[in-house]
Write a protein that holds these residues in place. Structure first.
Motif, mmCIF file in Angstrom:
data_model
loop_
_atom_site.group_PDB
_atom_site.id
_atom_site.type_symbol
_atom_site.label_atom_id
_atom_site.label_comp_id
_atom_site.label_asym_id
_atom_site.label_seq_id
_atom_site.Cartn_x
_atom_site.Cartn_y
_atom_site.Cartn_z
ATOM 1 N N ILE A 296 -66.497 42.575 37.564
ATOM 2 C CA ILE A 296 -65.146 42.024 37.575
ATOM 3 C C ILE A 296 -65.224 40.501 37.539
ATOM 4 C CG2 ILE A 296 -62.949 41.872 38.808
ATOM 5 C CD1 ILE A 296 -63.628 44.679 37.874
ATOM 6 N N ILE A 297 -64.467 39.902 36.637
ATOM 7 C CA ILE A 297 -64.328 38.446 36.582
ATOM 8 C C ILE A 297 -62.847 38.153 36.773
ATOM 9 C CG2 ILE A 297 -64.650 36.372 35.187
ATOM 10 C CD1 ILE A 297 -66.781 37.947 33.591
ATOM 11 N N TYR A 298 -62.505 37.548 37.914
ATOM 12 C CA TYR A 298 -61.082 37.364 38.181
ATOM 13 C C TYR A 298 -60.759 35.905 38.481
ATOM 14 C CZ TYR A 298 -61.348 36.879 43.319
ATOM 15 O OH TYR A 298 -61.583 36.424 44.596
ATOM 16 N N GLY A 299 -59.494 35.583 38.361
ATOM 17 C CA GLY A 299 -59.012 34.229 38.597
ATOM 18 C C GLY A 299 -57.657 34.050 37.943
ATOM 19 N N ASP A 300 -57.050 32.924 38.198
ATOM 20 C CA ASP A 300 -55.741 32.642 37.603
ATOM 21 C C ASP A 300 -55.859 32.512 36.090
ATOM 22 O OD1 ASP A 300 -54.603 32.648 40.104
ATOM 23 O OD2 ASP A 300 -54.777 30.472 40.372
ATOM 24 N N ASN A 301 -54.724 32.492 35.425
ATOM 25 C CA ASN A 301 -54.713 32.309 33.977
ATOM 26 C C ASN A 301 -55.228 30.925 33.597
ATOM 27 O OD1 ASN A 301 -53.635 34.868 33.391
ATOM 28 N ND2 ASN A 301 -51.552 34.149 33.780
ATOM 29 N N ALA A 302 -55.804 30.833 32.389
ATOM 30 C CA ALA A 302 -56.271 29.557 31.819
ATOM 31 C C ALA A 302 -57.401 28.914 32.623
ATOM 32 C CB ALA A 302 -55.104 28.582 31.673
ATOM 33 N N GLN A 303 -58.232 29.750 33.264
ATOM 34 C CA GLN A 303 -59.380 29.224 34.004
ATOM 35 C C GLN A 303 -60.699 29.407 33.243
ATOM 36 O OE1 GLN A 303 -58.739 27.535 37.068
ATOM 37 N NE2 GLN A 303 -56.733 27.878 36.110
ATOM 38 N N GLY A 304 -60.704 30.307 32.247
ATOM 39 C CA GLY A 304 -61.912 30.497 31.447
ATOM 40 C C GLY A 304 -62.477 31.900 31.481
ATOM 41 N N LYS A 305 -61.726 32.868 32.018
ATOM 42 C CA LYS A 305 -62.233 34.241 32.106
ATOM 43 C C LYS A 305 -62.493 34.833 30.718
ATOM 44 C CE LYS A 305 -58.674 35.967 34.254
ATOM 45 N NZ LYS A 305 -57.759 34.801 34.172
ATOM 46 N N THR A 306 -61.483 34.706 29.851
ATOM 47 C CA THR A 306 -61.597 35.281 28.509
ATOM 48 C C THR A 306 -62.699 34.613 27.701
ATOM 49 O OG1 THR A 306 -59.258 35.900 28.493
ATOM 50 C CG2 THR A 306 -60.344 35.738 26.362
ATOM 51 N N ASN A 307 -62.984 33.342 27.982
ATOM 52 C CA ASN A 307 -64.033 32.628 27.252
ATOM 53 C C ASN A 307 -65.396 33.296 27.420
ATOM 54 O OD1 ASN A 307 -62.024 30.842 26.593
ATOM 55 N ND2 ASN A 307 -62.642 29.272 28.062
ATOM 56 N N ILE A 308 -65.631 33.892 28.581
ATOM 57 C CA ILE A 308 -66.901 34.583 28.827
ATOM 58 C C ILE A 308 -66.998 35.819 27.932
ATOM 59 C CG2 ILE A 308 -68.270 35.837 30.548
ATOM 60 C CD1 ILE A 308 -67.044 33.970 32.682
ATOM 61 N N LEU A 309 -65.921 36.593 27.863
ATOM 62 C CA LEU A 309 -65.912 37.776 26.994
ATOM 63 C C LEU A 309 -66.028 37.380 25.529
ATOM 64 C CD1 LEU A 309 -63.206 40.100 28.606
ATOM 65 C CD2 LEU A 309 -65.583 39.723 29.262
ATOM 66 N N GLU A 310 -65.368 36.292 25.174
ATOM 67 C CA GLU A 310 -65.431 35.813 23.798
ATOM 68 C C GLU A 310 -66.864 35.472 23.413
ATOM 69 O OE1 GLU A 310 -63.116 32.588 20.962
ATOM 70 O OE2 GLU A 310 -63.610 32.010 23.010
#
Length: 361
Positions: A27-41
């Motif tokens: 699980i990678i969690y945090g508020d929006n626009a912190q960089g979570k999706t960048n890791i998946l990308e």
């Protein structure tokens, strides 16, 4: 199949990132626009050379930097792979597998098999045909090297033919050279159409059972392939369309115009389905994709879930989570409530704050 670790340098909002993954649920969690999706990308780029967002290489490089580096360590059955990728602002990307540079990006496909599921995928039913073709092409390219070669060549020829169609408007003497491009377009196009037919047939063997369960036994889902032209008539139709193509300066016939249609109990979901039905059909499609990849590669793909659980009701959440227990899964979300509520076993938890990742367990 699993990804053991990911190292990033100057990628999006990460100056430096070193992260390891559990072979089950992360699980990678945090508020929006912190960089979570960048890791998946970054994982998706390491597997396919492309961004799931459609971003160009230069857009993924950190601001004020000229290059970005992605390193992924992947375990596939008994073999370990190190994938290094250098993204460059003004040059083609450089890729190496186990330290050996590769000449063609296509050599990377198939080492990592990724199933990516984001809120945007829930709109695949109601979006335009390009989104559904992209789904077919990306999935087939990961599991079928011949298809990857065919679609790459087809797209290259299509670009050249369209360029020639524009040139004919100024130089009528080059019109006869269309024959060469038409022959090649037909050769690769025929193979693409036939492979897509088989792919949709294989998906249909899986998807109806999944959707039947998701809908509580109330609905039957079927995918219909809608080719722009039948393979038996492709060559003739290209010729008949030639004058129209010259006028419009583009190729109007071919598998680059294909579509697929989702039907629930015989009705087109895009036209007549509710938003809930469209989303359930999209979820069924993604779960079918997982099953099909497993069948083809005799291994589990890696599943990336990008903040998609918040878009699903509790019943669909439970069905999805129960379906992926034997698959390495990396999930981004804004909070942990959905996992606590579902009593879902989580093996590693990371929190992201403004491009800084910290492990919490």
């Amino acid at each position: 199949m699993k990804i053991n670790s990911l190292d990033l340098k100057n990628f999006r909002n990460y100056d430096i990132l070193n992260i390891s993954f559990d072979e089950e649920t992360n699980i990678i969690y945090g508020d929006n626009a912190q960089g979570k999706t960048n890791i998946l990308e970054a994982i998706y780029v390491a597997a396919t050379t492309k961004s799931h967002r459609g971003s160009k290489d230069r857009e993924m490089i950190a601001f004020h930097e000229e290059e970005s580096h992605i390193k992924a360590i992947v375990q596939k059955k008994e073999t370990s792979y190190r994938i290094d990728m250098h993204l460059k602002k003004n040059k083609p990307k450089g890729i190496a597998i186990n330290g050996v540079p590769i000449r063609r990006a296509s050599e990377l496909f198939g080492i990592i098999n990724i199933v990516f599921f984001s809120p945007e995928d829930l709109n695949i039913i109601k979006d335009g045909p390009a989104a559904r073709r992209r789904f077919i092409d990306m999935e087939l390219s990961q599991i079928d090297k011949i298809y990857l070669n065919d679609i790459s060549n087809y797209n290259r020829i299509l670009i050249q033919r369209n360029k020639l169609l524009k040139e004919i408007g100024f130089r009528d003497d080059v019109k006869d050279t269309l024959d060469v491009w038409d022959m090649q377009l037909n050769n690769f196009g025929l193979r693409i159409i036939e492979r897509r037919k088989t792919f949709i047939k294989d998906l249909n063997e899986i998807i109806n059972g999944i959707h039947h369960n998701l809908s509580g036994g109330k609905e039957n889902l079927v995918i219909e392939y809608e080719p722009n032209v039948d393979s038996s008539d492709f060559e003739r139709q290209i010729f008949l369309s030639r004058e129209r193509d010259i006028k419009t300066k583009m190729t109007n016939i071919g598998p680059h115009k294909d579509d697929i249609c989702f039907k629930i109990n015989g009705n087109d979901v895009r036209k007549y389905g509710s938003q809930g039905q469209q989303r359930t059909a999209a979820l069924s499609l993604k779960l079918s994709e997982i099953s099909l990849v497993k069948r083809v590669i005799h291994d589990n793909p890696i599943l990336l879930l990008d903040d998609v659980l918040s878009e699903l009701d509790s019943n669909r959440q439970n069905y999805l989570l129960n379906s992926i227990k034997d698959i390495q899964t990396i999930i981004t979300c804004t909070g942990l409530d959905e996992f606590i509520n579902n009593r879902f076993e989580v093996n590693k938890i990371y929190k992201v704050i403004d491009g800084t990742v910290s492990m919490e367990n």
